[in-house]
Write a protein that holds these residues in place. Structure first.
Motif, PDB file in Angstrom:
ATOM      1  N   ASN A   1       1.546  -0.634  -6.782  1.00  0.00           N
ATOM      2  CA  ASN A   1       2.912  -0.952  -6.365  1.00  0.00           C
ATOM      3  C   ASN A   1       3.027  -1.020  -4.843  1.00  0.00           C
ATOM      4  O   ASN A   1       3.646  -1.942  -4.286  1.00  0.00           O
ATOM      5  N   GLU A   2       2.424  -0.047  -4.180  1.00  0.00           N
ATOM      6  CA  GLU A   2       2.513  -0.007  -2.714  1.00  0.00           C
ATOM      7  C   GLU A   2       1.763  -1.183  -2.077  1.00  0.00           C
ATOM      8  O   GLU A   2       2.259  -1.796  -1.124  1.00  0.00           O
ATOM      9  N   ILE A   3       0.576  -1.513  -2.598  1.00  0.00           N
ATOM     10  CA  ILE A   3      -0.193  -2.622  -2.039  1.00  0.00           C
ATOM     11  C   ILE A   3       0.559  -3.935  -2.224  1.00  0.00           C
ATOM     12  O   ILE A   3       0.568  -4.792  -1.342  1.00  0.00           O
ATOM     13  N   SER A   4       1.214  -4.086  -3.368  1.00  0.00           N
ATOM     14  CA  SER A   4       2.014  -5.282  -3.625  1.00  0.00           C
ATOM     15  C   SER A   4       3.152  -5.403  -2.614  1.00  0.00           C
ATOM     16  O   SER A   4       3.425  -6.487  -2.087  1.00  0.00           O
ATOM     17  N   VAL A   5       3.807  -4.285  -2.326  1.00  0.00           N
ATOM     18  CA  VAL A   5       4.901  -4.287  -1.345  1.00  0.00           C
ATOM     19  C   VAL A   5       4.371  -4.643   0.041  1.00  0.00           C
ATOM     20  O   VAL A   5       4.981  -5.429   0.771  1.00  0.00           O
ATOM     21  N   LEU A   6       3.217  -4.085   0.409  1.00  0.00           N
ATOM     22  CA  LEU A   6       2.646  -4.341   1.730  1.00  0.00           C
ATOM     23  C   LEU A   6       2.229  -5.798   1.878  1.00  0.00           C
ATOM     24  O   LEU A   6       2.380  -6.403   2.950  1.00  0.00           O
ATOM     25  N   LYS A   7       1.709  -6.402   0.808  1.00  0.00           N
ATOM     26  CA  LYS A   7       1.352  -7.821   0.855  1.00  0.00           C
ATOM     27  C   LYS A   7       2.603  -8.672   1.029  1.00  0.00           C
ATOM     28  O   LYS A   7       2.612  -9.629   1.795  1.00  0.00           O
ATOM     29  N   SER A   8       3.645  -8.317   0.287  1.00  0.00           N
ATOM     30  CA  SER A   8       4.904  -9.045   0.376  1.00  0.00           C
ATOM     31  C   SER A   8       5.496  -8.915   1.775  1.00  0.00           C
ATOM     32  O   SER A   8       6.013  -9.887   2.349  1.00  0.00           O
ATOM     33  N   PHE A   9       5.416  -7.714   2.340  1.00  0.00           N
ATOM     34  CA  PHE A   9       5.931  -7.489   3.689  1.00  0.00           C
ATOM     35  C   PHE A   9       5.165  -8.318   4.711  1.00  0.00           C
ATOM     36  O   PHE A   9       5.747  -8.848   5.661  1.00  0.00           O
TER      37      PHE A   9
ATOM     38  N   GLU B   1     -13.677  -8.626   3.669  1.00  0.00           N
ATOM     39  CA  GLU B   1     -14.777  -9.530   3.994  1.00  0.00           C
ATOM     40  C   GLU B   1     -16.127  -8.896   3.682  1.00  0.00           C
ATOM     41  O   GLU B   1     -17.042  -9.565   3.195  1.00  0.00           O
ATOM     42  N   ILE B   2     -16.260  -7.604   3.972  1.00  0.00           N
ATOM     43  CA  ILE B   2     -17.513  -6.915   3.660  1.00  0.00           C
ATOM     44  C   ILE B   2     -17.799  -6.980   2.163  1.00  0.00           C
ATOM     45  O   ILE B   2     -18.908  -7.324   1.734  1.00  0.00           O
ATOM     46  N   PHE B   3     -16.785  -6.659   1.352  1.00  0.00           N
ATOM     47  CA  PHE B   3     -16.986  -6.668  -0.093  1.00  0.00           C
ATOM     48  C   PHE B   3     -17.276  -8.071  -0.612  1.00  0.00           C
ATOM     49  O   PHE B   3     -18.103  -8.263  -1.502  1.00  0.00           O
ATOM     50  N   THR B   4     -16.598  -9.061  -0.067  1.00  0.00           N
ATOM     51  CA  THR B   4     -16.809 -10.435  -0.507  1.00  0.00           C
ATOM     52  C   THR B   4     -18.215 -10.903  -0.156  1.00  0.00           C
ATOM     53  O   THR B   4     -18.917 -11.497  -0.984  1.00  0.00           O
ATOM     54  N   LEU B   5     -18.647 -10.648   1.069  1.00  0.00           N
ATOM     55  CA  LEU B   5     -19.977 -11.060   1.504  1.00  0.00           C
ATOM     56  C   LEU B   5     -21.074 -10.346   0.733  1.00  0.00           C
ATOM     57  O   LEU B   5     -22.151 -10.902   0.493  1.00  0.00           O
ATOM     58  N   ALA B   6     -20.790  -9.099   0.344  1.00  0.00           N
ATOM     59  CA  ALA B   6     -21.803  -8.326  -0.375  1.00  0.00           C
ATOM     60  C   ALA B   6     -21.889  -8.709  -1.851  1.00  0.00           C
ATOM     61  O   ALA B   6     -22.738  -8.204  -2.574  1.00  0.00           O
ATOM     62  N   GLY B   7     -20.995  -9.611  -2.283  1.00  0.00           N
ATOM     63  CA  GLY B   7     -21.077 -10.080  -3.663  1.00  0.00           C
ATOM     64  C   GLY B   7     -20.202  -9.338  -4.635  1.00  0.00           C
ATOM     65  O   GLY B   7     -20.273  -9.577  -5.841  1.00  0.00           O
ATOM     66  N   PHE B   8     -19.365  -8.422  -4.128  1.00  0.00           N
ATOM     67  CA  PHE B   8     -18.447  -7.727  -5.008  1.00  0.00           C
ATOM     68  C   PHE B   8     -17.172  -8.547  -5.136  1.00  0.00           C
ATOM     69  O   PHE B   8     -16.909  -9.448  -4.352  1.00  0.00           O
ATOM     70  N   ILE B   9     -16.359  -8.192  -6.120  1.00  0.00           N
ATOM     71  CA  ILE B   9     -15.090  -8.867  -6.273  1.00  0.00           C
ATOM     72  C   ILE B   9     -14.235  -8.625  -5.024  1.00  0.00           C
ATOM     73  O   ILE B   9     -14.252  -7.543  -4.446  1.00  0.00           O
ATOM     74  N   THR B  10     -13.519  -9.649  -4.586  1.00  0.00           N
ATOM     75  CA  THR B  10     -12.665  -9.492  -3.424  1.00  0.00           C
ATOM     76  C   THR B  10     -11.549  -8.506  -3.721  1.00  0.00           C
ATOM     77  O   THR B  10     -11.103  -8.386  -4.853  1.00  0.00           O
ATOM     78  N   LEU B  11     -11.123  -7.807  -2.689  1.00  0.00           N
ATOM     79  CA  LEU B  11     -10.047  -6.827  -2.869  1.00  0.00           C
ATOM     80  C   LEU B  11      -8.689  -7.491  -2.980  1.00  0.00           C
ATOM     81  O   LEU B  11      -7.716  -6.874  -3.355  1.00  0.00           O
ATOM     82  N   GLU B  12      -8.606  -8.772  -2.589  1.00  0.00           N
ATOM     83  CA  GLU B  12      -7.328  -9.463  -2.653  1.00  0.00           C
ATOM     84  C   GLU B  12      -7.062  -9.898  -4.089  1.00  0.00           C
ATOM     85  O   GLU B  12      -7.870 -10.570  -4.719  1.00  0.00           O
ATOM     86  N   LYS B  13      -5.911  -9.496  -4.599  1.00  0.00           N
ATOM     87  CA  LYS B  13      -5.519  -9.869  -5.960  1.00  0.00           C
ATOM     88  C   LYS B  13      -4.343 -10.815  -5.913  1.00  0.00           C
ATOM     89  O   LYS B  13      -3.495 -10.737  -5.039  1.00  0.00           O
ATOM     90  N   GLU B  14      -4.278 -11.730  -6.883  1.00  0.00           N
ATOM     91  CA  GLU B  14      -3.127 -12.618  -6.967  1.00  0.00           C
ATOM     92  C   GLU B  14      -1.928 -11.832  -7.450  1.00  0.00           C
ATOM     93  O   GLU B  14      -2.029 -11.051  -8.397  1.00  0.00           O
ATOM     94  N   ASP B  15      -0.791 -12.054  -6.815  1.00  0.00           N
ATOM     95  CA  ASP B  15       0.427 -11.355  -7.264  1.00  0.00           C
ATOM     96  C   ASP B  15       0.975 -12.018  -8.525  1.00  0.00           C
ATOM     97  O   ASP B  15       0.783 -13.181  -8.742  1.00  0.00           O
TER      98      ASP B  15
END
Length: 274
Positions: free
Chosen positions: A221-229, A260-274
């Motif tokens: 919930n908090e991450i969603s609010v911060l992205k929206s902000f 970027e670190i996680f994406t480059l290392a081949g892990f799922i990106t931390l950015e999620k679609e709202d």
């Protein structure tokens, strides 16, 4: 005749001045009503979404109010009155925004710290490699250096000191001693990952998805609010107290680096679609 003309002129001028005075008095009364009502509504708000809605609605009301007297030539007294009213309310609005936004940002900072710690625990081995095998690894190394506060042109001695400091922090974080065996270190890391990410390992995209689901249940919930902000208007961002604006920018920058670190290392990106 001249005397009569002067009398008429004085009467007309007096009438105009009285009329202007009444308009300005009426304007000040309306300002009192506008801000009194806004203050009542503001005090009743107890969540960030409610504040955002209030902010947008009041901005429109305030703009409409200003438009109503934009063509009037106001006395300095009236101008000062309106300016003081706005300044006092802006302070109240900023304070309320800070009270409601701060706990959301705290959760976001905790989220970012979890991934920053993970990056140092899991990916910092890149710094120990004498040979960088790919562009991605080179970028990850650079970003890990940034997290450690080590410049790209740092000497071997400076890098070694940073690594020693990191190693001490790692041992403390994992609850192990410097003479722990590799087996003990690996187990401690697995336990830390399980505690913070809710998974037994972090070696694939599937693991990444499970970790995100776990963290989403805690911070979603908090991450969603911060992205929206982050996508909101500059006017809304400017209402935050200065210290919170600076903390939010720092949080945003940290998340960009870690993503970027996680994406480059081949892990799922931390950015999620709202």
């Amino acid at each position: 005749m001249k005397k009569l003309t002067m009398i008429v002129a004085v009467v007309i001028i007096g009438f105009i001045m009285t009329s202007c005075g009444n308009k300005e008095k009426d304007l000040m009364n309306k300002a009192n009503e506008l801000y009194a009502q806004a203050e009542t509504e503001l005090n009743a708000i107890d969540n960030w979404d409610g504040f955002v809605t209030f902010f947008q609605n009041f901005k429109q009301k305030s703009d409409d109010f200003k438009a109503g007297y934009s063509n009037l030539k106001l006395s300095q007294e009236t101008q000062d009155f309106l300016s003081n009213k706005k300044e006092a309310f802006d302070k109240m609005e900023s304070q309320k925004a800070g009270e409601l936004f701060a706990p959301i940002l705290v959760k976001g900072e905790q989220f970012a710290k979890t991934f920053t710690d993970f990056s140092l625990l899991y990916f910092s081995s890149y710094l120990m490699n004498n040979h960088v095998e790919s562009v991605e690894e080179n970028v990850i190394e650079e970003k890990i250096r940034n997290i450690l506060g080590v410049a790209s042109d740092a000497s071997d001695e400076e890098l070694q000191k940073a690594m020693e400091k990191k190693e001490n922090w790692k041992n403390t974080t994992l609850g192990i001693t410097s003479d722990a065996s590799d087996e003990e270190k690996n187990k401690a890391l697995e336990d830390w990952i399980r505690t913070n990410f809710g998974i037994d390992s972090y070696k694939s995209e599937e693991d990444g998805k499970k970790a995100i689901e776990h963290l989403d249940s805690i911070y979603g919930n908090e991450i969603s609010v911060l992205k929206s902000f982050d996508r909101s208007s500059d006017e809304l961002k400017d209402v935050l107290p200065k210290d919170l604006k600076e903390r939010f920018e720092k949080y945003n920058n940290t998340m960009a680096e870690i993503t970027e670190i996680f994406t480059l290392a081949g892990f799922i990106t931390l950015e999620k679609e709202d």
